[in-house]
Design a protein around this motif. Structure first.
Motif, mmCIF file in Angstrom:
data_model
loop_
_atom_site.group_PDB
_atom_site.id
_atom_site.type_symbol
_atom_site.label_atom_id
_atom_site.label_comp_id
_atom_site.label_asym_id
_atom_site.label_seq_id
_atom_site.Cartn_x
_atom_site.Cartn_y
_atom_site.Cartn_z
ATOM 1 N N ILE A 194 0.851 -1.197 0.000
ATOM 2 C CA ILE A 194 0.000 0.000 0.000
ATOM 3 C C ILE A 194 0.887 1.248 0.000
ATOM 4 C CG2 ILE A 194 -1.925 -1.120 1.219
ATOM 5 C CD1 ILE A 194 -1.057 0.445 3.697
ATOM 6 N N THR A 195 0.256 2.353 -0.301
ATOM 7 C CA THR A 195 0.950 3.635 -0.190
ATOM 8 C C THR A 195 -0.102 4.711 0.069
ATOM 9 O OG1 THR A 195 2.598 5.121 -1.195
ATOM 10 C CG2 THR A 195 0.904 4.212 -2.676
ATOM 11 N N LEU A 196 0.337 5.945 0.049
ATOM 12 C CA LEU A 196 -0.593 7.067 0.101
ATOM 13 C C LEU A 196 -0.635 7.729 -1.268
ATOM 14 C CD1 LEU A 196 0.411 8.545 3.557
ATOM 15 C CD2 LEU A 196 -1.723 7.370 2.988
ATOM 16 N N GLY A 197 -1.782 8.255 -1.600
ATOM 17 C CA GLY A 197 -1.927 8.956 -2.869
ATOM 18 C C GLY A 197 -2.798 10.172 -2.686
ATOM 19 N N ILE A 198 -2.741 11.038 -3.671
ATOM 20 C CA ILE A 198 -3.632 12.210 -3.676
ATOM 21 C C ILE A 198 -4.531 12.119 -4.906
ATOM 22 C CG2 ILE A 198 -3.803 14.721 -3.644
ATOM 23 C CD1 ILE A 198 -1.823 14.481 -1.559
ATOM 24 N N ASP A 199 -5.814 12.098 -4.631
ATOM 25 C CA ASP A 199 -6.836 12.130 -5.678
ATOM 26 C C ASP A 199 -7.128 13.606 -5.943
ATOM 27 O OD1 ASP A 199 -9.208 12.038 -7.137
ATOM 28 O OD2 ASP A 199 -10.422 11.328 -5.453
ATOM 29 N N PHE A 200 -6.339 14.178 -6.862
ATOM 30 C CA PHE A 200 -6.555 15.605 -7.169
ATOM 31 C C PHE A 200 -7.887 15.785 -7.885
ATOM 32 C CE2 PHE A 200 -1.910 16.021 -6.582
ATOM 33 C CZ PHE A 200 -1.911 17.120 -5.734
ATOM 34 N N THR A 201 -8.605 16.807 -7.464
ATOM 35 C CA THR A 201 -9.962 17.032 -7.936
ATOM 36 C C THR A 201 -10.151 18.496 -8.303
ATOM 37 O OG1 THR A 201 -10.725 15.309 -6.417
ATOM 38 C CG2 THR A 201 -12.396 16.826 -7.260
ATOM 39 N N ALA A 202 -10.640 18.726 -9.519
ATOM 40 C CA ALA A 202 -11.023 20.091 -9.909
ATOM 41 C C ALA A 202 -12.427 20.315 -9.355
ATOM 42 C CB ALA A 202 -10.996 20.241 -11.422
ATOM 43 N N ARG A 203 -12.469 20.856 -8.121
ATOM 44 C CA ARG A 203 -13.737 20.893 -7.383
ATOM 45 C C ARG A 203 -14.793 21.735 -8.102
ATOM 46 N NH1 ARG A 203 -14.102 16.972 -4.202
ATOM 47 N NH2 ARG A 203 -12.537 17.573 -2.685
ATOM 48 N N ASP A 204 -14.357 22.796 -8.761
ATOM 49 C CA ASP A 204 -15.336 23.627 -9.482
ATOM 50 C C ASP A 204 -15.977 22.846 -10.632
ATOM 51 O OD1 ASP A 204 -12.794 23.628 -10.643
ATOM 52 O OD2 ASP A 204 -12.765 25.771 -11.086
ATOM 53 N N LEU A 205 -15.158 22.101 -11.364
ATOM 54 C CA LEU A 205 -15.717 21.304 -12.470
ATOM 55 C C LEU A 205 -16.577 20.168 -11.928
ATOM 56 C CD1 LEU A 205 -12.707 21.042 -14.962
ATOM 57 C CD2 LEU A 205 -14.513 22.758 -14.831
ATOM 58 N N GLN A 206 -16.144 19.571 -10.808
ATOM 59 C CA GLN A 206 -16.929 18.471 -10.228
ATOM 60 C C GLN A 206 -18.314 18.964 -9.803
ATOM 61 O OE1 GLN A 206 -15.951 16.951 -6.354
ATOM 62 N NE2 GLN A 206 -16.513 14.853 -6.904
ATOM 63 N N GLU A 207 -18.368 20.163 -9.212
ATOM 64 C CA GLU A 207 -19.674 20.700 -8.792
ATOM 65 C C GLU A 207 -20.588 20.877 -10.011
ATOM 66 O OE1 GLU A 207 -20.715 20.864 -5.770
ATOM 67 O OE2 GLU A 207 -18.768 20.280 -4.963
ATOM 68 N N GLN A 208 -20.015 21.364 -11.108
ATOM 69 C CA GLN A 208 -20.823 21.520 -12.332
ATOM 70 C C GLN A 208 -21.319 20.164 -12.830
ATOM 71 O OE1 GLN A 208 -18.415 23.667 -15.209
ATOM 72 N NE2 GLN A 208 -17.915 25.253 -13.716
ATOM 73 N N CYS A 209 -20.450 19.152 -12.785
ATOM 74 C CA CYS A 209 -20.849 17.798 -13.225
ATOM 75 C C CYS A 209 -21.977 17.267 -12.345
ATOM 76 C CB CYS A 209 -19.668 16.834 -13.157
ATOM 77 S SG CYS A 209 -18.351 17.189 -14.323
ATOM 78 N N LYS A 210 -21.839 17.472 -11.029
ATOM 79 C CA LYS A 210 -22.862 16.959 -10.103
ATOM 80 C C LYS A 210 -24.216 17.607 -10.385
ATOM 81 C CE LYS A 210 -20.123 15.723 -6.006
ATOM 82 N NZ LYS A 210 -19.772 16.151 -4.626
#
Ligand code: MG
Length: 203
Positions: A80-96
């Motif tokens: 296992i390791t650690l990762g960062i799930d980078f998210t374009a939160r503004d675009l995600q809100e529009q998608c939602k």
């Protein structure tokens, strides 16, 4: 290889996003072009004005399997390791809002940072894997695998009902509370137990 990401797997994060608690794991995919390795810097994408980090435990699949039963799932990963799930939160809100898929917000180039892998056999307690993220020296996220709604084994069993898991596939297992924005010049450092697994800069 493919990257599978679980959403909404920690109650505190569900609350901060004002989302509903899922009855089954929710997952989405990132392509191999999303990988960001070896502490390479992330170049802030032009298409977002609100790029967020999401620190997550990441499991590497160690043998091929489909319709894996939960009691056998532990045989399918060793590291296992650690990762960062980078998210374009503004675009995600529009998608939602529009009910659209999340790929433009979640699956862009270098949106999946992964750290150095460690053997799960080196860990003291697989049920309580503690991890944290520092942004510019300040701790912004802290979590433990014991806070996960769905365990790693349950996630593997669930995903493998729908798609074959193959050696080298990565599973991001969801983020605890504390997600937030990054800006150019920020440094992110992720630590699992006492091991620093990620240390890179936003450029
Ligand atoms: Mg996530």
């Amino acid at each position: 290889m493919k990257i599978i990401c679980i959403g909404r797997n920690y109650i505190d994060h569900i609350n901060e996003m004002q989302s509903a608690k899922p009855k089954e794991p929710i997952f989405f995919l990132k392509p191999d072009t999303a990988l960001l390795k070896d502490n390479s810097p992330l170049y802030y994408p032009r298409f977002t004005k609100n790029l967020h980090y999401e620190l997550e435990l990441v499991v590497k699949i160690s043998k091929n399997g489909k319709t894996i039963q939960p009691q056998f799932a532990h045989k399918y990963y060793q590291e296992i390791t650690l990762g960062i799930d980078f998210t374009a939160r503004d675009l995600q809100e529009q998608c939602k809002v529009k009910g659209l898929p999340w790929e433009i917000a979640k699956s862009f180039d270098h949106s999946a940072a992964v750290g150095t892998f460690v053997s799960i056999h080196q860990l003291k307690d697989n049920k309580n894997i503690r991890f944290n993220l520092k942004k510019n020296q300040e701790t912004v996220q802290e979590g433990s695998s014991n806070q996960m709604i769905f365990t790693i084994d349950e996630i593997i069993a669930y995903i493998s009902q729908f798609m074959t898991l193959k050696t080298g596939d990565l599973i991001f297992t969801g983020t605890p509370a504390g997600v937030g924005p990054v800006n150019i010049g920020d440094r992110l450092i992720a630590t699992l137990e006492d091991k620093e697994l990620l240390n890179f800069e936003i450029k």
